[in-house]
Motif scaffolding. Structure first.
Motif, PDB file in Angstrom:
ATOM      1  N   LYS A 123       2.514   4.671  -0.760  1.00 16.26           N
ATOM      2  CA  LYS A 123       1.959   5.801  -1.503  1.00 16.26           C
ATOM      3  C   LYS A 123       3.028   6.578  -2.271  1.00 16.26           C
ATOM      4  CE  LYS A 123      -2.359   5.312  -0.488  1.00 16.26           C
ATOM      5  NZ  LYS A 123      -2.225   3.951   0.045  1.00 16.26           N
ATOM      6  N   GLU A 136      -9.442   4.631  -5.886  1.00 16.14           N
ATOM      7  CA  GLU A 136      -8.666   5.065  -4.722  1.00 16.14           C
ATOM      8  C   GLU A 136      -8.885   6.566  -4.543  1.00 16.14           C
ATOM      9  OE1 GLU A 136      -4.481   4.164  -2.494  1.00 16.14           O
ATOM     10  OE2 GLU A 136      -4.604   3.814  -4.646  1.00 16.14           O
ATOM     11  N   ASP A 174      -3.711   6.489   6.432  1.00 15.81           N
ATOM     12  CA  ASP A 174      -3.698   5.498   5.338  1.00 15.81           C
ATOM     13  C   ASP A 174      -3.833   4.104   5.946  1.00 15.81           C
ATOM     14  OD1 ASP A 174      -3.452   4.341   2.828  1.00 15.81           O
ATOM     15  OD2 ASP A 174      -1.259   4.294   2.922  1.00 15.81           O
ATOM     16  N   TYR A 215      -7.130  -1.157   3.843  1.00 13.82           N
ATOM     17  CA  TYR A 215      -8.366  -0.882   3.115  1.00 13.82           C
ATOM     18  C   TYR A 215      -9.395  -1.968   3.394  1.00 13.82           C
ATOM     19  CZ  TYR A 215      -5.976   2.817   0.508  1.00 13.82           C
ATOM     20  OH  TYR A 215      -5.312   3.966   0.162  1.00 13.82           O
ATOM     21  N   GLU A 252     -13.059  -0.254  10.961  1.00 15.76           N
ATOM     22  CA  GLU A 252     -13.390   0.830  10.038  1.00 15.76           C
ATOM     23  C   GLU A 252     -14.323   1.842  10.693  1.00 15.76           C
ATOM     24  OE1 GLU A 252     -13.087   1.798   5.631  1.00 15.76           O
ATOM     25  OE2 GLU A 252     -11.853   1.026   7.257  1.00 15.76           O
ATOM     26  N   HIS A 262     -13.527  -1.598  -5.346  1.00 12.81           N
ATOM     27  CA  HIS A 262     -12.463  -2.594  -5.453  1.00 12.81           C
ATOM     28  C   HIS A 262     -13.049  -3.907  -5.937  1.00 12.81           C
ATOM     29  CE1 HIS A 262      -8.664  -4.548  -4.574  1.00 12.81           C
ATOM     30  NE2 HIS A 262      -9.287  -5.449  -3.833  1.00 12.81           N
ATOM     31  N   GLY A 309       0.795  -1.214   0.000  1.00 10.22           N
ATOM     32  CA  GLY A 309       0.000   0.000   0.000  1.00 10.22           C
ATOM     33  C   GLY A 309       0.833   1.273   0.000  1.00 10.22           C
ATOM     34  N   SER A 334      -6.802   8.392   3.177  1.00 11.59           N
ATOM     35  CA  SER A 334      -6.769   7.561   1.967  1.00 11.59           C
ATOM     36  C   SER A 334      -7.650   6.330   2.146  1.00 11.59           C
ATOM     37  CB  SER A 334      -5.335   7.105   1.663  1.00 11.59           C
ATOM     38  OG  SER A 334      -4.557   8.183   1.189  1.00 11.59           O
ATOM     39  N   ASN A 335      -8.372   5.977   1.092  1.00 14.20           N
ATOM     40  CA  ASN A 335      -9.180   4.763   1.136  1.00 14.20           C
ATOM     41  C   ASN A 335      -9.527   4.341  -0.285  1.00 14.20           C
ATOM     42  OD1 ASN A 335     -11.012   2.656   2.106  1.00 14.20           O
ATOM     43  ND2 ASN A 335     -11.098   3.833   4.015  1.00 14.20           N
ATOM     44  N   VAL A 336     -10.214   3.220  -0.395  1.00 13.30           N
ATOM     45  CA  VAL A 336     -10.675   2.733  -1.688  1.00 13.30           C
ATOM     46  C   VAL A 336     -12.192   2.718  -1.683  1.00 13.30           C
ATOM     47  CG1 VAL A 336     -10.876   0.680  -3.127  1.00 13.30           C
ATOM     48  CG2 VAL A 336      -8.645   1.387  -2.332  1.00 13.30           C
ATOM     49  N   ASN A 370      -3.832  -6.924   5.930  1.00  9.74           N
ATOM     50  CA  ASN A 370      -4.914  -6.253   6.642  1.00  9.74           C
ATOM     51  C   ASN A 370      -5.981  -7.242   7.109  1.00  9.74           C
ATOM     52  OD1 ASN A 370      -6.168  -6.839   4.244  1.00  9.74           O
ATOM     53  ND2 ASN A 370      -7.075  -4.824   3.952  1.00  9.74           N
ATOM     54  N   HIS A 401     -17.642   0.599  -1.479  1.00 10.40           N
ATOM     55  CA  HIS A 401     -17.618   0.832  -0.034  1.00 10.40           C
ATOM     56  C   HIS A 401     -18.760   1.802   0.294  1.00 10.40           C
ATOM     57  CE1 HIS A 401     -16.416   1.287   3.994  1.00 10.40           C
ATOM     58  NE2 HIS A 401     -15.100   1.342   3.849  1.00 10.40           N
TER      59      HIS A 401
END
Length: 298
Positions: free
Chosen positions: A12, A292, A208, A211, A227, A252, A10, A247-249, A219, A257
């Motif tokens: 960045k 993202e 960050d 996700y 979350e 996916h 992950g 930061s997140n997604v 994770n 989400h």
């Protein structure tokens, strides 16, 4: 931009241009709350930078890189001790290999001996060396807390040495504090209380986390409860008028989400699409079909 020698899942690094384009870097304190390899925090522009991660092993390596000035010499000593390759010095043909195939076959036995020694001693320098020689320079432990990645095809080559030197230089020269806390135990009020009155409103938090939509090994412990608790933590930052970037997604592998989308909309936060490029970044408010994203309260 300074990259990290820790190829943390992950990372960045490719998004740093966009992240810093939207974050308030000139802060009294910049907190990289889920720092991983430290690539965002170490590039921040602030009077003080805080790198925090809940991984004890990862933090031990970061602190070692910050506190020692003989990293390259100690790595070379252990490379020799465990009979590992040194292509920076000898090239690939010396080991009967080429750049394409790599040196994994030559290093296999030495790597296993190094792994055995680290799992016994938990010495951070040995862990750093394992990361360098492991598959994709990554970090992974089994349920017993033992490093369990296989040997990779690269070694401590010239590129990795330069990356390590630049990263360590930043750790040595910048005012960086490294912490090992779960985000739920991070005391933002205590941090703010250390500031001068003129700097009280100059705190920036970058988040960050793992996700939620991803199901990677790193994770596996991050669940819906985690979350939701992070959402609550971020709302408290907003109540204190502390600027944040999260930061997140959003999408996916065909999943959306929806809880994140609803939360952003309810609190009127901003959501920006992030691309693996410093160009063509689109801005959206409240709703987006981005994959993202970077969410901010400004």
């Amino acid at each position: 931009m300074i990259n990290s020698p820790l190829n943390y899942t992950g990372s960045k690094f490719k998004l740093l241009g966009e992240i810093f384009r939207y974050t308030h870097q000139k802060s009294a304190i910049f907190v990289d709350l889920f720092c991983g390899g430290g690539v965002v925090g170490v590039n921040a522009n602030a009077k003080k930078i805080v790198l925090n991660d809940k991984s004890r092993e990862l933090v031990s390596v970061l602190k070692m890189l910050q506190n020692r000035t003989d990293i390259l010499d100690e790595c070379d000593r252990n490379i020799s001790k465990f009979g590992l390759s040194d292509t920076a010095k000898n090239g690939y043909s010396f080991y009967g290999c080429n750049s394409s195939a790599g040196v994994g076959k030559f290093n296999k036995d030495g790597f296993e001996a190094l792994k055995l020694e680290f799992n016994k001693t938990k010495e951070p320098l040995l862990l750093f060396l394992l990361i360098i020689f492991s598959f994709n320079n990554q970090i992974r432990f089994n349920q017993k807390g033992e490093f369990n990645l296989p040997c990779g095809k690269r070694d401590f080559n010239a590129k990795m040495r330069e990356k390590t030197k630049a990263f360590c230089k930043a750790l040595h020269e910048k005012n960086i504090e490294i912490l090992n806390l779960d985000f739920r135990a991070f005391d933002i009020d205590a941090l703010v209380s250390t500031l001068k009155k003129s700097d009280k409103n100059s705190v920036f938090i970058y988040l960050d986390p793992p996700y939620f939509l991803a199901n990677a090994t790193y994770n596996a412990t991050w669940c819906e409860k985690s979350e939701m608790e992070l959402f609550e933590f971020i709302l408290k930052l907003d109540e204190k008028k502390i600027k944040f970037a999260f930061s997140n997604v959003l999408e996916h592998r065909g999943k959306t989400h929806e809880k994140l989308q609803k939360w952003v909309s309810e609190h009127d936060f901003c959501m920006r699409k992030l691309e693996f490029s410093y160009k063509n970044c689109s801005y959206h408010r409240q709703r987006t079909a981005s994959r993202e994203v970077l969410i901010t309260n400004f």
